[in-house]
Design a protein around this motif. Structure first.
Motif, PDB file in Angstrom:
ATOM      1  N   TRP A 153       0.833  -1.199   0.000  1.00  0.00           N
ATOM      2  CA  TRP A 153       0.000   0.000   0.000  1.00  0.00           C
ATOM      3  C   TRP A 153       0.871   1.253   0.000  1.00  0.00           C
ATOM      4  O   TRP A 153       1.961   1.285   0.558  1.00  0.00           O
ATOM      5  N   ARG A 154       0.324   2.258  -0.668  1.00  0.00           N
ATOM      6  CA  ARG A 154       0.999   3.556  -0.759  1.00  0.00           C
ATOM      7  C   ARG A 154       0.078   4.624  -0.195  1.00  0.00           C
ATOM      8  O   ARG A 154      -1.143   4.543  -0.330  1.00  0.00           O
ATOM      9  N   VAL A 155       0.704   5.674   0.439  1.00  0.00           N
ATOM     10  CA  VAL A 155      -0.081   6.772   0.992  1.00  0.00           C
ATOM     11  C   VAL A 155       0.487   8.104   0.502  1.00  0.00           C
ATOM     12  O   VAL A 155       1.696   8.269   0.378  1.00  0.00           O
ATOM     13  N   ARG A 156      -0.430   9.052   0.194  1.00  0.00           N
ATOM     14  CA  ARG A 156      -0.044  10.411  -0.197  1.00  0.00           C
ATOM     15  C   ARG A 156      -0.689  11.380   0.783  1.00  0.00           C
ATOM     16  O   ARG A 156      -1.809  11.171   1.246  1.00  0.00           O
ATOM     17  N   TRP A 157       0.046  12.469   1.098  1.00  0.00           N
ATOM     18  CA  TRP A 157      -0.487  13.456   2.026  1.00  0.00           C
ATOM     19  C   TRP A 157      -0.071  14.867   1.608  1.00  0.00           C
ATOM     20  O   TRP A 157       0.903  15.054   0.868  1.00  0.00           O
ATOM     21  N   ASP A 158      -0.820  15.831   2.071  1.00  0.00           N
ATOM     22  CA  ASP A 158      -0.563  17.245   1.783  1.00  0.00           C
ATOM     23  C   ASP A 158       0.674  17.703   2.559  1.00  0.00           C
ATOM     24  O   ASP A 158       0.707  17.649   3.787  1.00  0.00           O
ATOM     25  N   ALA A 159       1.690  18.147   1.827  1.00  0.00           N
ATOM     26  CA  ALA A 159       2.933  18.567   2.466  1.00  0.00           C
ATOM     27  C   ALA A 159       2.868  19.987   3.007  1.00  0.00           C
ATOM     28  O   ALA A 159       3.854  20.487   3.558  1.00  0.00           O
ATOM     29  N   GLY A 160       1.738  20.654   2.833  1.00  0.00           N
ATOM     30  CA  GLY A 160       1.586  21.998   3.392  1.00  0.00           C
ATOM     31  C   GLY A 160       2.301  23.072   2.625  1.00  0.00           C
ATOM     32  O   GLY A 160       2.586  24.147   3.173  1.00  0.00           O
ATOM     33  N   ARG A 161       2.587  22.825   1.357  1.00  0.00           N
ATOM     34  CA  ARG A 161       3.307  23.805   0.540  1.00  0.00           C
ATOM     35  C   ARG A 161       2.600  23.990  -0.784  1.00  0.00           C
ATOM     36  O   ARG A 161       1.842  23.118  -1.238  1.00  0.00           O
ATOM     37  N   ILE A 162       2.873  25.132  -1.435  1.00  0.00           N
ATOM     38  CA  ILE A 162       2.351  25.427  -2.759  1.00  0.00           C
ATOM     39  C   ILE A 162       3.511  25.489  -3.739  1.00  0.00           C
ATOM     40  O   ILE A 162       4.528  26.144  -3.478  1.00  0.00           O
ATOM     41  N   HIS A 163       3.373  24.794  -4.839  1.00  0.00           N
ATOM     42  CA  HIS A 163       4.430  24.795  -5.848  1.00  0.00           C
ATOM     43  C   HIS A 163       4.568  26.200  -6.430  1.00  0.00           C
ATOM     44  O   HIS A 163       3.575  26.807  -6.863  1.00  0.00           O
ATOM     45  N   PRO A 164       5.816  26.757  -6.452  1.00  0.00           N
ATOM     46  CA  PRO A 164       5.982  28.145  -6.903  1.00  0.00           C
ATOM     47  C   PRO A 164       5.662  28.366  -8.373  1.00  0.00           C
ATOM     48  O   PRO A 164       5.325  29.482  -8.779  1.00  0.00           O
ATOM     49  N   ASP A 165       5.741  27.322  -9.194  1.00  0.00           N
ATOM     50  CA  ASP A 165       5.504  27.478 -10.635  1.00  0.00           C
ATOM     51  C   ASP A 165       4.041  27.220 -11.018  1.00  0.00           C
ATOM     52  O   ASP A 165       3.438  27.983 -11.783  1.00  0.00           O
ATOM     53  N   THR A 166       3.463  26.163 -10.467  1.00  0.00           N
ATOM     54  CA  THR A 166       2.099  25.774 -10.864  1.00  0.00           C
ATOM     55  C   THR A 166       1.029  26.349  -9.943  1.00  0.00           C
ATOM     56  O   THR A 166      -0.141  26.415 -10.320  1.00  0.00           O
ATOM     57  N   GLY A 167       1.408  26.739  -8.721  1.00  0.00           N
ATOM     58  CA  GLY A 167       0.426  27.238  -7.766  1.00  0.00           C
ATOM     59  C   GLY A 167      -0.424  26.145  -7.147  1.00  0.00           C
ATOM     60  O   GLY A 167      -1.386  26.447  -6.433  1.00  0.00           O
ATOM     61  N   LYS A 168      -0.090  24.891  -7.399  1.00  0.00           N
ATOM     62  CA  LYS A 168      -0.857  23.770  -6.849  1.00  0.00           C
ATOM     63  C   LYS A 168      -0.210  23.248  -5.570  1.00  0.00           C
ATOM     64  O   LYS A 168       0.964  23.491  -5.301  1.00  0.00           O
TER      65      LYS A 168
END
Length: 451
Positions: free
Chosen positions: A11-26
């Motif tokens: 199993w794999r898990v993904r989580w919000d790292a609490g940052r916004i990508h400076p180029d895409t804004g995502k």
């Protein structure tokens, strides 16, 4: 909330790292795989999001920076003196990068660090002081890695001492006797010539660091200084202090040290920017006056071939021969010059040249010099309030000059009038006659005691 997904049998898990990508804004997401169950993966993701909310989280993308890359960038950013930077780069290249270069900054564990520390200290080619320097440099890198948010904490613990207590060994030193310095100066005279004789006495009577002596230029040495000082304001102040009045004080200005920088021999500021003025006893002033008048070199102490002394490996090619003694040797075709040989000086055989600097401080302490004047003369600064309020007065400097001259006179009064120097080349001064005048002057002040 964490997002889990099945990948093969794991199993794999993904989580919000609490940052916004400076180029895409995502939003930026981190992930971790390899869990046996969905519950384990989900719990891991919840813990990471908790770290993000509580400002404890280190991104796997940041923590995966390799130590070799981080060490390179860290060294490029330090602002230290040339010698210190060269030393830091050397320690990183030889010891830190070979062990940790391929390890991610965030993956260095305290237990791994302790094992490396133990191994480093056990190596026979690394002394205790050097090991402490290497470990201190690594500790600074790790502390900055925490500030750079590449780690949560440093693997180097300063909370408590680990392991058994080991008393720091101290170098065994004997008293610096004038008789030994005299023999060293005679050995230097035989091997090197008149510059060597004056070099030994200058180091013993000033405590200058070797690299400062290598770089001593005539304009900063008695008799030219302070008249030849290129700094107008300092020249006027120094002329009044050291040349004014009925009893001038001869002095040397420590303005440079000679070091290799980018493979070029370069004049650099003294260690710790310890610019200073050193009063010297009258007998040494006479020797320096004669030496500077005897050659055309810009350096007060030219090498045997007349070039800068710093270009030679002084410890090996000069000091070891002067301190350890030399058997007589004959002229070889196209090779060595003939030399009569000279005895080893037991106190300094196999020992460092730097002990002459240490011995100078012993002489200052024995002579009753004030602490502020001693530390200033050695190129050190007094810490705390004492250093702020202290000041070296001309009276303190005169006390030092008189004490050193008295030590010299007490020694020369014991010499016989049949003293003859040995030199491989004709001397620019009649050193034997000069010494007899010193003995005569000493006898007028002191009785011939033989002590």
């Amino acid at each position: 909330m964490p997002y889990t997904e099945k990948r093969g049998t794991k199993w794999r898990v993904r989580w919000d790292a609490g940052r916004i990508h400076p180029d895409t804004g995502k939003k930026v997401y981190d992930s971790q795989s390899g869990f046996d169950t969905k519950a384990e993966a989900y719990a891991y993701g919840l813990d990471r999001e908790s770290d993000v909310r509580n400002d404890r989280y280190i991104s796997r993308r940041d923590g995966s920076v390799l130590m070799k890359d981080y060490a390179r960038d860290w060294l490029d950013g330090i602002d230290v003196g040339h010698l210190r930077e060269r030393q830091c780069r050397s320690m990183s290249r030889l010891y830190i990068v070979p062990r940790w270069g391929e390890v991610a900054v965030g993956d260095i564990k305290p237990s791994q660090y302790r094992a490396w520390e133990k191994d480093l200290r056990a190596r026979p080619n690394i002394g205790d002081d050097y090991a402490r320097e290497i470990l201190g440099l690594f500790a600074m890198m790790m502390e900055d890695a925490v500030e750079d948010e590449l780690r949560k904490a440093s693997p180097v613990s300063h909370k408590r001492r680990r392991g058994k207590y080991k008393k720091k060994p101290r170098e065994k030193k004997l008293d610096m006797r004038v008789e030994d310095v005299h023999q060293l100066s005679l050995n230097a005279l035989t091997f090197w010539g008149f510059p060597g004789y004056v070099f030994v006495w200058t180091m013993a009577m000033t405590g200058m660091r070797p690299a400062e002596l290598y770089a001593l230029r005539k304009e900063f040495c008695h008799p030219a200084w302070p008249t030849a000082d290129p700094d107008e304001e300092r020249r006027e102040e120094s002329l009044e202090r050291y040349r004014g009045g009925e009893e001038p004080m001869p002095a040397i200005r420590v303005q440079h040290q000679h070091q290799w920088k980018d493979s070029v021999l370069t004049l650099l500021p003294p260690k710790y920017d310890s610019y200073r003025t050193l009063v010297i006893p009258p007998f040494l002033a006479e020797l320096l006056d004669a030496l500077c008048a005897s050659h055309e070199s810009e350096w007060v102490f030219p090498s045997i071939n007349g070039g800068p002394l710093a270009k030679a490996n002084f410890t090996y090619h000069y000091w070891r021969k002067i301190a350890d003694g030399q058997e007589p040797r004959e002229q070889r075709r196209g090779g060595w010059r003939p030399l009569p040989g000279w005895p080893a000086v037991k106190t300094y055989a196999g020992k460092r040249l730097y002990l002459l600097r240490h011995g100078h401080k012993e002489w200052l302490d024995e002579g009753g010099a004030r602490r502020v004047a001693v530390e200033a003369r050695m190129g050190h600064e007094l810490p705390g309030v004492e250093g702020v309020y202290s000041n070296v007065t001309s009276a303190m400097e005169r006390e030092i000059m008189d004490a050193l001259q008295a030590r010299w006179l007490r020694f020369v009064v014991t010499l016989g009038t049949d003293w003859l120097p040995t030199s491989p080349n004709p001397l620019p001064v009649d050193l034997s006659t000069w010494m007899k005048t010193q003995i005569t002057a000493a006898e007028k002040v002191l009785p011939r005691t033989g002590s």
